[in-house]
Motif scaffolding. Sequence first.
Motif, PDB file in Angstrom:
ATOM      1  N   TYR B 152       0.814  -1.222   0.000  1.00  0.00           N
ATOM      2  CA  TYR B 152       0.000   0.000   0.000  1.00  0.00           C
ATOM      3  C   TYR B 152       0.840   1.261   0.000  1.00  0.00           C
ATOM      4  CZ  TYR B 152       1.299   0.136   4.886  1.00  0.00           C
ATOM      5  OH  TYR B 152       2.038   0.186   6.042  1.00  0.00           O
ATOM      6  N   GLU B 153       2.159   1.101   0.196  1.00  0.00           N
ATOM      7  CA  GLU B 153       2.988   2.298   0.363  1.00  0.00           C
ATOM      8  C   GLU B 153       3.528   2.767  -0.974  1.00  0.00           C
ATOM      9  OE1 GLU B 153       5.265   2.830   4.429  1.00  0.00           O
ATOM     10  OE2 GLU B 153       5.479   0.776   3.730  1.00  0.00           O
ATOM     11  N   SER B 154       3.445   4.069  -1.202  1.00  0.00           N
ATOM     12  CA  SER B 154       4.014   4.670  -2.394  1.00  0.00           C
ATOM     13  C   SER B 154       5.526   4.413  -2.394  1.00  0.00           C
ATOM     14  CB  SER B 154       3.731   6.167  -2.351  1.00  0.00           C
ATOM     15  OG  SER B 154       4.293   6.792  -3.465  1.00  0.00           O
ATOM     16  N   PRO B 155       6.190   4.131  -3.504  1.00  0.00           N
ATOM     17  CA  PRO B 155       5.662   4.106  -4.873  1.00  0.00           C
ATOM     18  C   PRO B 155       5.158   2.724  -5.305  1.00  0.00           C
ATOM     19  CG  PRO B 155       8.034   3.884  -4.937  1.00  0.00           C
ATOM     20  CD  PRO B 155       7.638   3.910  -3.478  1.00  0.00           C
ATOM     21  N   HIS B 156       4.982   1.804  -4.357  1.00  0.00           N
ATOM     22  CA  HIS B 156       4.611   0.439  -4.739  1.00  0.00           C
ATOM     23  C   HIS B 156       3.204   0.088  -4.262  1.00  0.00           C
ATOM     24  CE1 HIS B 156       8.642   0.223  -6.127  1.00  0.00           C
ATOM     25  NE2 HIS B 156       9.175   0.236  -4.915  1.00  0.00           N
ATOM     26  N   ASN B 157       2.277   1.014  -4.458  1.00  0.00           N
ATOM     27  CA  ASN B 157       0.888   0.763  -4.095  1.00  0.00           C
ATOM     28  C   ASN B 157       0.242  -0.119  -5.170  1.00  0.00           C
ATOM     29  OD1 ASN B 157      -1.798   0.791  -3.404  1.00  0.00           O
ATOM     30  ND2 ASN B 157      -1.779   2.947  -2.756  1.00  0.00           N
ATOM     31  N   ALA B 158      -0.166  -1.315  -4.760  1.00  0.00           N
ATOM     32  CA  ALA B 158      -0.684  -2.294  -5.720  1.00  0.00           C
ATOM     33  C   ALA B 158      -2.196  -2.195  -5.920  1.00  0.00           C
ATOM     34  CB  ALA B 158      -0.314  -3.701  -5.254  1.00  0.00           C
ATOM     35  N   LEU B 159      -2.857  -1.292  -5.216  1.00  0.00           N
ATOM     36  CA  LEU B 159      -4.316  -1.141  -5.353  1.00  0.00           C
ATOM     37  C   LEU B 159      -4.650  -0.695  -6.779  1.00  0.00           C
ATOM     38  CD1 LEU B 159      -6.976  -1.022  -3.577  1.00  0.00           C
ATOM     39  CD2 LEU B 159      -6.551   1.436  -3.417  1.00  0.00           C
ATOM     40  N   ARG B 160      -5.619  -1.356  -7.404  1.00  0.00           N
ATOM     41  CA  ARG B 160      -5.992  -1.017  -8.789  1.00  0.00           C
ATOM     42  C   ARG B 160      -7.472  -0.696  -8.881  1.00  0.00           C
ATOM     43  NH1 ARG B 160      -1.896   0.786 -11.142  1.00  0.00           N
ATOM     44  NH2 ARG B 160      -0.834   0.471  -9.176  1.00  0.00           N
ATOM     45  N   GLN B 161      -7.800   0.360  -9.614  1.00  0.00           N
ATOM     46  CA  GLN B 161      -9.209   0.696  -9.850  1.00  0.00           C
ATOM     47  C   GLN B 161      -9.608   0.196 -11.237  1.00  0.00           C
ATOM     48  OE1 GLN B 161     -10.749   4.794 -10.572  1.00  0.00           O
ATOM     49  NE2 GLN B 161     -11.674   4.539  -8.566  1.00  0.00           N
ATOM     50  N   ILE B 162     -10.812  -0.350 -11.297  1.00  0.00           N
ATOM     51  CA  ILE B 162     -11.294  -0.937 -12.549  1.00  0.00           C
ATOM     52  C   ILE B 162     -12.666  -0.351 -12.855  1.00  0.00           C
ATOM     53  CG2 ILE B 162     -12.092  -3.110 -13.598  1.00  0.00           C
ATOM     54  CD1 ILE B 162      -9.965  -4.468 -11.714  1.00  0.00           C
ATOM     55  N   THR B 163     -12.888   0.062 -14.109  1.00  0.00           N
ATOM     56  CA  THR B 163     -14.200   0.547 -14.547  1.00  0.00           C
ATOM     57  C   THR B 163     -14.637  -0.285 -15.745  1.00  0.00           C
ATOM     58  OG1 THR B 163     -13.578   2.772 -13.845  1.00  0.00           O
ATOM     59  CG2 THR B 163     -15.532   2.578 -15.249  1.00  0.00           C
TER      60      THR B 163
END
Lengths: 339, 216
Positions: B152-163
Amino acid sequence: MKKLTLGIVALGVMAGFTVPGAFFEKPPGWPEPVYAFARNKPDPEKIRLGRVLFYDPALSENNQISCASCHSPFSAFAHTDHALSHGIRDSIGTRNAPALMNLAWQPVFMWDGAINNLDMQALAPITHRAEMGSSMQSVVGKLRASLLYRRLFKEAFGDSLATGEHTLKALSQFMLSLTSAQSKYDRMKRGEEAFNEQEQKGYSLFQKHCASCHAEPLFTTHAFANNGLPVDPLLKDYGRMQISHQPGDSLRFKIPTLRNIAYTYPYMHDGRFKKLSQVLDHYAGGIRPGATLAAELQTKMELSSNDKVDLIAFLMTLSDQEFVFNKAHGFPKELMKTQ
Amino acid sequence: MHKVAALAQHKEVMLSFRPVAHGKAVVLNDSFYVKGHERIVVETLRFYISGIRLLQSDSLVWQESGSYHLYDLEEAKGIALRVPASVAYNHIRFYIGIDSLTNVSGAMGGELDPVKGMYWTWQSGYINFKAEGRSSASSHPKKEFQLHLGGYESPHNALRQITLSVEPQSDIEVYFDLQQFLETAELAKRSHLMSPGPEAVKLSVMASRCFKTKQQ
């Protein structure tokens, strides 16, 4: 996620919330704690549950090792005489078990800061194969099968069914109750007792040479620093860099508190020094230069042998006997024998 | 009476996740092939879905509160979204993974309880996405693979948003193309990944591209 929403609401309601007296008290003059008490309000039933969990070897895979095995109350919750942590089946870890106290003020945990919240700290030893070798699923399964724990969880959380969240929060509650602020140093600060001449000299030396990293009143800044120790060729431990992957963090370790230091030998992240005199010899003459060496240690620390004796006399004033022998922190025999 | 009236103004929209390979549903412990020759058996497929929103074109029309769900192939169940009956939507937006605030806020309950096995223990943080099983291409002696994606920490934040586009005002089926994911993940080169970092982000981006709907 209802819990988090409620927590945020509670935070608003409790603006101006001061941590109540008997179980968690902010000593006068201390900074505000960093632990988010609004999400886990101090509560005697939860502290009691956490205390029983802390002393219960059922948290380990083969029911051999409890938290207290390596964090003994009589050594200010460190592991006297053991350089590296011990685990199930005589396994040995790679780092020295730190003393536990004043954790409400500590922002991150472990020698390398791998853990971001006190609630999550216990997961590491519970699951590490060289420590307790278990899993939260297994621990919660054992707790759910125990009549004692069904009662304690009911009293603490209103629900007899143990969960990971409640187990971790109860352990936090017990650890948060471990406040050490009754040493001779604290009494001197409050004007209740005076230092003798030697202690006073040692205090002046401490303020000159040590206080920028081991800042009062917690005796740590909670930062990470390379204090000039050569790398152990077998352990090859580079500290914070192993978590951050930043070369600038090479050989940086958590700056530990100096409170109760007389009880918490051996010293350093790998327990390499058995005596305080060895620690002072290191700072006064053993610093290994390096790219990440702390700025404070770039110039040689001049300490005469008299200075070292005086400094140790001051460090002894950080011993808190009331904390170390406090029965409220000890093995809960009145509860454990009923199991 | 008031409450009944309020309830009547809502409807349930079922959101289902369906892992597929070669257009067929993936079955736990059954085998399928990727790249024609790499035999895959999936033993675990779990991921967090959070922050679910419905959109009409580009406008947000509804968002779920306390939106944290754990998909598990072993006990897959749909997510019932309680939305106002009158709402019109043609897109869904969600995250795969857990936001950084939740990652630093201590012990959580329900789907976020660490007993769910989706939390790292040696370093704090949720595992956003977990795929485990066996691959004939794995260099592991038992031919295992384990991909635990998180950080979760920048620069390795793995959270992805999908639309994704969806059929207006209908139940929603989201497909996860496991075949495509495992082909791009290249298990022959890397059969185990269990820590945050650039590799976890790269694989999280690949995984996020494998969520699809029929309306796309």
